[in-house]
Design an enzyme around this catalytic site. Structure first.
Site, short mmCIF file in Angstrom:
data_model
loop_
_atom_site.label_atom_id
_atom_site.label_comp_id
_atom_site.label_asym_id
_atom_site.label_seq_id
_atom_site.Cartn_x
_atom_site.Cartn_y
_atom_site.Cartn_z
N ASP A 8 0.85 -1.19 0.00
CA ASP A 8 0.00 0.00 0.00
C ASP A 8 0.89 1.23 0.00
O ASP A 8 1.76 1.38 0.87
CB ASP A 8 -0.91 0.01 1.23
CG ASP A 8 -1.99 -1.07 1.16
OD1 ASP A 8 -2.06 -1.77 0.14
OD2 ASP A 8 -2.75 -1.20 2.14
N ASP A 129 -15.22 -2.92 -1.33
CA ASP A 129 -14.84 -2.69 0.06
C ASP A 129 -16.11 -2.42 0.86
O ASP A 129 -16.88 -1.52 0.50
CB ASP A 129 -13.89 -1.50 0.17
CG ASP A 129 -12.68 -1.65 -0.74
OD1 ASP A 129 -12.27 -2.80 -0.98
OD2 ASP A 129 -12.14 -0.63 -1.21
#
Length: 254
Positions: A8, A129
């Site tokens: 990330d 998500d």
């Protein structure tokens, strides 16, 4: 089952967030390319990259870091975060990304996902998500009124490569992956599902492996790899096995 180490990217560094909060970022490596090389040397066959700044801003931000990773490894890379139009998809695929992940646009512009899939077959995944079962977008800053399964079903016939499902409330919290929600989603789809969010131990991988035949094709692992809770070789050996300790995995009905 494939394990995808997560890289990330925030402000050019490799970080992990707590429940998607940018203010709760832990820096694990200031040189993302070095981290990518390490993962490749450990035997991982895919990498999962997210441009966190891009997810919030709606456009690529950590492009230099992504390009440095693409130049450092030979394994395929999937990338999400700030990819919201066909031009950006084409750009990243030309630069060497193997698969792009569309999240926010999957909710706001589902037809764009279908068009992308037609133009780039096998190269497009949808990232869903969820917070308490409802889809969150714009870097998880906004929660919709659409349920994760309802959104996933919109792409059943569109030919996307995979659905990447993340439980936001657990992500980065090391509380254990939401196996029940992930396997339930996979059971209702023909599209392969990749699990994400809060994988904290080998036990989580065992639990997911037992549900492989529901349609869970892979799992994204972040913090647990960085802090040593999961040993790469043990994880790779486990997920490449036919079954877990002789326990058959469950299958889809019909």
């Amino acid at each position: 089952m494939i394990i995808y180490p997560a890289i990330d990217l925030k402000d050019g560094a490799c970080v992990r967030l707590l429940r998607g909060e940018m203010s709760q970022a832990t820096v694990f490596n200031t040189e993302p390319a070095d981290q990518a090389r390490l993962f490749e040397s450990q035997g991982f066959e895919w990498l999962h990259l997210v441009d966190l700044n891009g997810a919030f801003e709606g456009k690529p931000v950590n492009g230099k870091a992504v390009e440095s990773i693409l130049g450092a490894v030979t394994v395929p890379v999937q990338l999400g975060g700030g990819i919201r139009d066909l031009k950006t998809i084409a750009l990243w695929l030309e630069k060497g990304v193997s698969r792009v992940i569309l999240g926010t646009v999957a909710l706001r512009e589902p037809e764009l996902v279908r068009e992308a899939r037609r133009e780039f077959p096998g190269k497009v995944a949808v990232g869903i998500d969820a917070r308490e079962g409802y889809v969150a977008v714009a870097g998880w800053a906004e929660t919709s009124t659409i349920k994760a399964l309802d959104l996933a079903l919109k792409f059943e016939d569109s030919g996307v490569a995979a659905i990447i499902y993340t439980d936001i409330n657990r992500d980065g919290a090391m509380g254990g992956v939401n196996v029940e929600a992930t396997s339930d989603l996979a059971f209702h789809l023909t599209t392969p599902v990749i699990a994400s969010g809060a994988v904290s131990s080998i036990d989580d991988l065992i639990a997911l492996k037992k549900e492989e035949d529901t349609g869970i094709q892979g799992v994204i692992c972040g913090r647990a790899l960085y802090d040593g809770r999961i040993d790469p070789k043990t994880a790779l050996d486990l997920l490449s096995s036919v079954s877990v300790s002789g326990t058959p995995v469950t299958g889809k009905a019909g």
